[in-house]
Design an enzyme around this catalytic site. Structure first.
Site, PDB file in Angstrom:
ATOM      1  N   HIS A 111     -19.706 -73.029  93.919  1.00 20.04           N
ATOM      2  CA  HIS A 111     -20.327 -74.363  93.868  1.00 20.04           C
ATOM      3  C   HIS A 111     -21.833 -74.247  93.588  1.00 20.04           C
ATOM      4  O   HIS A 111     -22.298 -73.221  93.125  1.00 20.04           O
ATOM      5  CB  HIS A 111     -20.027 -75.144  95.150  1.00 20.04           C
ATOM      6  CG  HIS A 111     -18.564 -75.218  95.448  1.00 20.04           C
ATOM      7  ND1 HIS A 111     -17.705 -76.063  94.792  1.00 20.04           N
ATOM      8  CD2 HIS A 111     -17.796 -74.491  96.314  1.00 20.04           C
ATOM      9  CE1 HIS A 111     -16.470 -75.883  95.249  1.00 20.04           C
ATOM     10  NE2 HIS A 111     -16.492 -74.934  96.168  1.00 20.04           N
ATOM     11  N   GLU A 114     -21.019 -76.314 101.770  1.00 17.44           N
ATOM     12  CA  GLU A 114     -20.433 -75.029 101.386  1.00 17.44           C
ATOM     13  C   GLU A 114     -21.320 -74.263 100.415  1.00 17.44           C
ATOM     14  O   GLU A 114     -21.448 -73.041 100.508  1.00 17.44           O
ATOM     15  CB  GLU A 114     -19.048 -75.245 100.767  1.00 17.44           C
ATOM     16  CG  GLU A 114     -18.362 -73.940 100.384  1.00 17.44           C
ATOM     17  CD  GLU A 114     -17.086 -74.129  99.591  1.00 17.44           C
ATOM     18  OE1 GLU A 114     -16.537 -73.110  99.118  1.00 17.44           O
ATOM     19  OE2 GLU A 114     -16.653 -75.279  99.419  1.00 17.44           O
ATOM     20  N   HIS A 162     -16.505 -68.146  98.887  1.00 19.88           N
ATOM     21  CA  HIS A 162     -16.314 -69.563  99.199  1.00 19.88           C
ATOM     22  C   HIS A 162     -16.114 -69.755 100.699  1.00 19.88           C
ATOM     23  O   HIS A 162     -15.931 -68.796 101.448  1.00 19.88           O
ATOM     24  CB  HIS A 162     -15.089 -70.114  98.459  1.00 19.88           C
ATOM     25  CG  HIS A 162     -15.319 -70.334  97.002  1.00 19.88           C
ATOM     26  ND1 HIS A 162     -15.485 -71.583  96.449  1.00 19.88           N
ATOM     27  CD2 HIS A 162     -15.418 -69.444  95.973  1.00 19.88           C
ATOM     28  CE1 HIS A 162     -15.672 -71.463  95.143  1.00 19.88           C
ATOM     29  NE2 HIS A 162     -15.627 -70.178  94.826  1.00 19.88           N
ATOM     30  N   GLU A 222     -12.233 -66.686 100.850  1.00 19.58           N
ATOM     31  CA  GLU A 222     -12.472 -67.877 101.679  1.00 19.58           C
ATOM     32  C   GLU A 222     -12.815 -67.366 103.074  1.00 19.58           C
ATOM     33  O   GLU A 222     -11.940 -67.032 103.868  1.00 19.58           O
ATOM     34  CB  GLU A 222     -11.233 -68.773 101.713  1.00 19.58           C
ATOM     35  CG  GLU A 222     -10.842 -69.375 100.374  1.00 19.58           C
ATOM     36  CD  GLU A 222     -11.659 -70.609 100.012  1.00 19.58           C
ATOM     37  OE1 GLU A 222     -12.680 -70.872 100.689  1.00 19.58           O
ATOM     38  OE2 GLU A 222     -11.275 -71.302  99.047  1.00 19.58           O
TER      39      GLU A 222
END
Length: 447
Positions: free
Chosen positions: A276, A291, A344, A409
């Site tokens: 992102h 995030e 992430h 993640e």
């Protein structure tokens, strides 16, 4: 003159807007299931397709019981039970309520159910061919599960009618691979397959969910080093390998003996991708932690630690800017990187969901899965969160890169406790150290 003109307009409108009787529409529409014409009655009511419930018996072999006094049809499948009440817009399936697109109707002693009910129970797809006025239904079922074994590997072969979307996860205590097949149902397949070789103990199969239909295949592991899944013309092949140099009954508690690297680490080029950025914040935690910020902080620490270890590195972004997924993958490809690591933080609508997972692509190589394996195990060992295992996905940065690529993640930003951890320097440093340790072990093993 005006009166005559008005009457003409009214007549024209009546011709245009008069509704066509459902029976008249049905006469022109054919139903084809799995390439076979079906003689069962088909009606179109209020734009919805209704089919005779007899099709459940004739095509899928289900048992039907008609309760005349209650005007209720009961269906008994090997994997589910359902009841249809005439006039109702719901069905009861395995004691749960399933909303229907239209009411159940009784026409000439024939119970008519929504055609789309078939996709909810059996998976597959409905297609409309306007040129031939034909509805096509392609059911998708798991027709067979078999195994093939050699000295150091075992294969689980899963036959389906058509290609399926799937998700593969690795779990521990006990160690098992869990494969979920989406929009698919079970044919007459054994619920348990005893294997009992040095790699696989047994395989368990179930119709895990309905609406949508999900089949779950659980492979209970005796011992393995890595695994990979591929498509073939019949469905899916899950290959599980045993490496005698790696003890894998618990990757968290037992550490493999590793060879020393033959090549200097400086020859290895690694791209670190903080997920992102810019106008894309990614997930946002309950207290507002974004995030993109967490990802960047962990990625910076990973970059620093890798450089200190002698690796050559690049980051896909070095500030709060947005870069497309294609551009991130292209950066790694143009640089001819040896590894791509995307960082992430996870999110879920249920705030109690927690844990850590590492993704590789559906068609990832054995080497790629080894990378995911080492990073996941080292990361979980350091941050002490629940391991959600290895997962397969079709993420663009995994699909479009030309080198082994993983997406980590680290934790769930939607979980209040894990949000606090993700926002702390201590946790970020531990996560970075775990990722780097996994990368080092990967190269030590691969070289």
């Amino acid at each position: 003159m005006n009166i005559r003109f008005s009457m003409i307009i009214v007549l024209a409108m009546m011709i245009v807007f008069v509704s066509i009787p459902a029976e008249a529409q049905a006469e022109e529409i054919k139903l084809v299931i799995d390439s076979q014409n079906v003689e069962s009655k088909l009606l179109i009511v209020d734009g919805r397709s209704l089919v005779s419930a007899q099709i459940l018996k004739e095509k899928f072999g289900e048992k039907l019981v008609w309760k005349k006094g209650r005007k209720e049809l009961q269906v008994n499948s090997g994997y589910w039970r359902a009841s249809f009440q005439v006039g109702s817009r719901i069905a009861e399936v395995n004691s749960s309520i399933l909303p229907l697109e239209s009411r159940i109707r009784l026409i000439n002693d024939d119970v008519m159910i929504p055609l789309r009910f078939l996709t909810k129970m059996y998976g597959g797809e409905l297609e409309w061919d306007g040129s031939t006025k034909t509805i096509y239904y392609y059911s998708n079922r798991v027709s067979d599960i078999s195994t093939k074994s050699s000295v150091n590997s075992s294969q689980v072969v899963i036959n389906t009618d058509y290609q399926v979307k799937y998700e593969l996860n690795l779990y521990h205590r006990p160690q098992r691979l869990v494969l979920d097949l989406y929009n698919v149902s079970l044919a007459e397949v054994k619920s348990k397959v005893e294997v009992n070789n040095n790699i696989i103990r047994q395989i368990r199969v179930s119709q895990f969910k309905l609406n949508p239909a999900v089949v779950r295949v659980v492979v209970d592991i005796n011992q393995m080093s890595n695994y990979q899944i591929k498509r073939n013309s019949l469905g899916l092949v899950l290959k599980i390998n045993q490496d005698t140099q790696v003890v894998t009954s618990s990757i968290i508690s037992r550490k493999p003996k590793l060879k020393k690297p033959k090549l200097k680490l400086r020859t290895k080029k690694i791209v670190i991708d903080p997920g992102h950025g810019g106008f894309d914040p990614g997930a946002i935690g309950p207290s507002g932690v974004q995030e993109k910020t967490v990802n960047y902080q962990i990625a910076k620490s990973v970059n620093k630690l890798l450089k200190q270890a002698g690796f050559r590195t690049k980051m896909t972004r070095r500030s709060d800017k947005f870069y497309s997924l294609a551009k991130r993958a292209n950066q790694a490809n143009r640089w001819s990187a040896d590894l791509f690591v995307s960082i992430h933080s996870n999110s879920n609508s249920k705030p109690w969901i927690n844990g850590t997972a590492t993704y590789a692509h559906w068609y990832a190589s054995k080497s790629n899965w080894a990378l995911a394996w080492y990073v996941q195990s080292e990361l979980v060992e350091r941050i002490k969160l629940e391991s959600n295992g290895l997962k397969a996905a079709n993420f663009a940065v995994l699909r479009e890169t030309n080198m082994p690529a993983i997406l980590v993640e680290t934790a769930f930003l939607s979980n209040p406790r894990e949000e606090r951890l993700l926002n702390s320097d201590d946790f970020q440093q531990k996560a970075a150290a775990g990722i780097v340790a996994g990368i080092k072990k990967y190269f030590a093993k691969e070289d």
